[in-house]
Design an enzyme around this catalytic site. Structure first.
Site, PDB file in Angstrom:
ATOM      1  N   GLY A  11     -10.231  15.809  22.824  1.00  0.00           N
ATOM      2  CA  GLY A  11     -11.380  15.433  21.992  1.00  0.00           C
ATOM      3  C   GLY A  11     -12.144  14.282  22.625  1.00  0.00           C
ATOM      4  N   VAL A  23     -14.145   2.961  36.053  1.00  0.00           N
ATOM      5  CA  VAL A  23     -13.314   3.582  37.098  1.00  0.00           C
ATOM      6  C   VAL A  23     -14.157   3.793  38.358  1.00  0.00           C
ATOM      7  CG1 VAL A  23     -12.092   5.717  37.733  1.00  0.00           C
ATOM      8  CG2 VAL A  23     -11.703   4.677  35.478  1.00  0.00           C
ATOM      9  N   ARG A  25     -17.191   2.491  39.278  1.00  0.00           N
ATOM     10  CA  ARG A  25     -17.720   1.281  39.922  1.00  0.00           C
ATOM     11  C   ARG A  25     -16.588   0.420  40.471  1.00  0.00           C
ATOM     12  NH1 ARG A  25     -23.271   0.070  37.045  1.00  0.00           N
ATOM     13  NH2 ARG A  25     -24.331   1.927  37.832  1.00  0.00           N
ATOM     14  N   ARG A  72     -10.467  21.654  26.341  1.00  0.00           N
ATOM     15  CA  ARG A  72      -9.026  21.899  26.224  1.00  0.00           C
ATOM     16  C   ARG A  72      -8.763  23.107  27.114  1.00  0.00           C
ATOM     17  NH1 ARG A  72      -7.866  18.411  21.789  1.00  0.00           N
ATOM     18  NH2 ARG A  72      -9.654  18.266  20.399  1.00  0.00           N
ATOM     19  N   ASP A 103      -2.856  12.203  23.700  1.00  0.00           N
ATOM     20  CA  ASP A 103      -1.459  12.554  23.953  1.00  0.00           C
ATOM     21  C   ASP A 103      -1.303  13.825  24.814  1.00  0.00           C
ATOM     22  OD1 ASP A 103       1.485  12.379  22.700  1.00  0.00           O
ATOM     23  OD2 ASP A 103       0.791  14.449  22.584  1.00  0.00           O
ATOM     24  N   THR A 125      -9.232   8.302  22.572  1.00  0.00           N
ATOM     25  CA  THR A 125      -9.128   9.128  21.362  1.00  0.00           C
ATOM     26  C   THR A 125      -9.444   8.256  20.154  1.00  0.00           C
ATOM     27  OG1 THR A 125      -7.594  10.354  19.935  1.00  0.00           O
ATOM     28  CG2 THR A 125      -6.597   8.768  21.410  1.00  0.00           C
ATOM     29  N   MET A 169     -10.857  11.434   9.595  1.00  0.00           N
ATOM     30  CA  MET A 169      -9.972  12.081  10.575  1.00  0.00           C
ATOM     31  C   MET A 169      -8.625  11.366  10.659  1.00  0.00           C
ATOM     32  SD  MET A 169     -12.391  13.459  13.609  1.00  0.00           S
ATOM     33  CE  MET A 169     -13.422  14.902  13.317  1.00  0.00           C
ATOM     34  N   GLY A 170      -7.622  12.080  11.096  1.00  0.00           N
ATOM     35  CA  GLY A 170      -6.269  11.527  11.244  1.00  0.00           C
ATOM     36  C   GLY A 170      -5.249  12.506  10.707  1.00  0.00           C
ATOM     37  N   ALA A 186     -11.786  -0.283   0.062  1.00  0.00           N
ATOM     38  CA  ALA A 186     -11.455   0.918  -0.723  1.00  0.00           C
ATOM     39  C   ALA A 186     -10.403   0.578  -1.776  1.00  0.00           C
ATOM     40  CB  ALA A 186     -10.939   2.010   0.208  1.00  0.00           C
ATOM     41  N   HIS A 215     -17.668   1.712  -9.553  1.00  0.00           N
ATOM     42  CA  HIS A 215     -17.397   2.784  -8.584  1.00  0.00           C
ATOM     43  C   HIS A 215     -15.984   2.633  -8.031  1.00  0.00           C
ATOM     44  CE1 HIS A 215     -18.992  -0.668  -6.264  1.00  0.00           C
ATOM     45  NE2 HIS A 215     -17.800  -0.510  -5.740  1.00  0.00           N
ATOM     46  N   GLU A 222      -7.062  13.066   6.817  1.00  0.00           N
ATOM     47  CA  GLU A 222      -6.994  14.532   6.667  1.00  0.00           C
ATOM     48  C   GLU A 222      -5.562  15.082   6.668  1.00  0.00           C
ATOM     49  OE1 GLU A 222      -8.246  15.055  11.341  1.00  0.00           O
ATOM     50  OE2 GLU A 222      -8.852  16.623   9.969  1.00  0.00           O
TER      51      GLU A 222
HETATM   52  P1  ATP Z   1      -7.044  14.504  21.142  1.00  0.00           P
HETATM   53  O1  ATP Z   1      -6.167  13.323  20.772  1.00  0.00           O
HETATM   54  O2  ATP Z   1      -8.456  14.210  20.989  1.00  0.00           O
HETATM   55  O3  ATP Z   1      -6.602  15.810  20.514  1.00  0.00           O
HETATM   56  P2  ATP Z   1      -5.613  15.337  23.480  1.00  0.00           P
HETATM   57  O4  ATP Z   1      -5.650  14.848  24.872  1.00  0.00           O
HETATM   58  O5  ATP Z   1      -4.316  15.106  22.730  1.00  0.00           O
HETATM   59  O6  ATP Z   1      -6.841  14.702  22.732  1.00  0.00           O
HETATM   60  P3  ATP Z   1      -5.068  18.180  23.627  1.00  0.00           P
HETATM   61  O7  ATP Z   1      -5.928  19.342  23.314  1.00  0.00           O
HETATM   62  O8  ATP Z   1      -3.758  18.047  22.954  1.00  0.00           O
HETATM   63  O9  ATP Z   1      -5.978  16.890  23.434  1.00  0.00           O
HETATM   64  O10 ATP Z   1      -4.767  18.200  25.220  1.00  0.00           O
HETATM   65  C1  ATP Z   1      -5.817  18.338  26.170  1.00  0.00           C
HETATM   66  C2  ATP Z   1      -5.373  19.273  27.272  1.00  0.00           C
HETATM   67  O11 ATP Z   1      -4.238  18.720  27.960  1.00  0.00           O
HETATM   68  C3  ATP Z   1      -4.905  20.632  26.813  1.00  0.00           C
HETATM   69  O12 ATP Z   1      -5.973  21.517  26.581  1.00  0.00           O
HETATM   70  C4  ATP Z   1      -4.040  21.082  27.990  1.00  0.00           C
HETATM   71  O13 ATP Z   1      -4.836  21.594  29.022  1.00  0.00           O
HETATM   72  C5  ATP Z   1      -3.401  19.781  28.442  1.00  0.00           C
HETATM   73  N1  ATP Z   1      -2.043  19.660  27.878  1.00  0.00           N
HETATM   74  C6  ATP Z   1      -1.709  19.375  26.601  1.00  0.00           C
HETATM   75  N2  ATP Z   1      -0.361  19.369  26.423  1.00  0.00           N
HETATM   76  C7  ATP Z   1       0.165  19.690  27.630  1.00  0.00           C
HETATM   77  C8  ATP Z   1       1.501  19.870  28.117  1.00  0.00           C
HETATM   78  N3  ATP Z   1       2.568  19.706  27.329  1.00  0.00           N
HETATM   79  N4  ATP Z   1       1.653  20.212  29.420  1.00  0.00           N
HETATM   80  C9  ATP Z   1       0.598  20.364  30.228  1.00  0.00           C
HETATM   81  N5  ATP Z   1      -0.680  20.202  29.827  1.00  0.00           N
HETATM   82  C10 ATP Z   1      -0.906  19.880  28.559  1.00  0.00           C
END
Ligand code: ATP
Length: 320
Positions: A11, A23, A25, A72, A103, A125, A169-170, A186, A215, A222
């Protein structure tokens, strides 16, 4: 290290551009060649790799989203896709990779590490759901976006003397709800880390009404077990107060990054370059207090238990 690359994955989050800029520069300042990879791991597989210069990152510091685009990639998680990604890194003789994401993106980075690539993970994130760092890039901006929405909703809630459930979100981490709820005053904050106490929520609303309160704002992350609609219905049934639901959705992802996020992104981005110049092993970069810190990538991914219980208690005390 002579040649590195940077990508954004998962995301998007405000401040990713500020991190890319730092990174790029930072690397160029130290005469390291730097490539930008578009569309995360998917773009790496497809060879969407271009050399960056000082002007490549002009005029992006203040922009939300990511100039490198994000994606992704299911293919990256297959042996064939992963091999293609490794081949691309070899074609371009890339020795170090800076991954800006959450993550999942870090887990992808860990796989690359096992295959011999040095990876620096920058936490990009809005969810603030990485346990090894106090804060992630984009979180502060998202909290401020929610805060501004609370202000607007409060005005109309007061005028109509009603309660509003604001869904933010969360899915697993309630930090956006917690920080925005505390700073936005809140009445109740519902997060996935803690059980929902419907009695306490209703009691507070009734006590507030008896004091002449016009209010009520209830912030719900979420990932909380009871849905926003159900919650609003229960509150209406039990208190007799009209209760609306507002789902903030993707507006929380966008917007110009706050000064706090720009500073975090700039410091973390430069730290990645420093570590790569030291020929460090793969690391996750974070912040602890006012210090920029780094952990072994795998160790960072295994860390748990970030929930700030005392902040939740404070929010509860101050919203009587
Ligand atoms: P957000 O916190 O916004 O969801 P994110 O980095 O956790 O971000 P993910 O969709 O979980 O988003 O991961 C991004 C991409 O990283 C995935 O589409 C995939 O290509 C790769 N990825 C995720 N988990 C693994 C894994 N266990 N092994 C290898 N690649 C991975």
């Amino acid at each position: 290290m002579k040649r590195i690359a940077v990508l954004t994955s998962g995301g998007d989050a405000p401040g990713m551009n500020a991190a890319i800029r730092a990174v790029v520069r930072g690397a160029l300042y130290h005469k390291i060649q730097v490539y930008g990879i578009e569309r995360g791991y998917e773009g790496l597989i497809n060879g969407e790799i271009k050399e960056m210069n000082v002007s490549s990152v002009s005029d992006i510091l203040q922009r939300g989203g990511t100039m490198l685009k994000t994606a992704r990639s299911k293919r990256f998680m297959t042996p064939e896709g992963f091999q293609r990604a490794m081949d691309m890194l070899e074609n371009f003789e890339i020795e170090g990779l800076v991954v800006i994401g959450g993550d999942g993106s870090f887990r992808g980075g860990l796989e690359l590490t096992k295959a011999g690539i040095t990876v620096m993970g920058l936490p990009g994130t809005i969810d603030n759901d990485l346990a090894y760092t106090d804060f992630t890039i984009g979180f502060d901006t998202a909290v401020n976006t929610v805060l501004s929405a609370i202000g607007n909703i409060r005005d109309t809630s007061s005028a109509h003397e009603r309660s509003t459930v604001i869904e933010v979100m969360g899915r697993h981490c309630g930090d956006i709800a917690l920080y925005a709820g505390l700073t936005g005053g809140a009445e109740s904050i519902l997060i996935p880390e803690e059980p929902v106490d419907i009695n306490a929520i209703c009691r507070k609303l009734i006590q507030g009404r008896n004091r002449g309160k016009l209010h009520n704002i209830i912030i719900r992350a979420e990932g909380v077990e009871i849905s926003s609609q159900e919650l609003a219905q229960v509150i209406t049934d039990r208190t007799g107060m009209e209760t609306k639901v507002v789902v903030l959705g993707y507006i929380q992802r966008g917007g110009s990054p706050t000064a706090g996020d720009r500073i975090l992104a700039s410091r973390m981005g430069y730290k990645a370059i420093e570590l790569l110049m030291e020929d460090s092993t793969s690391k996750a970069i974070g912040v602890c207090g006012s210090e920029i810190i780094s952990y072994d990538l795998e160790t960072a991914l295994n860390m748990t238990g970030k929930h700030n219980k005392s902040l939740m208690e404070l929010a509860d005390m101050l919203s009587i």
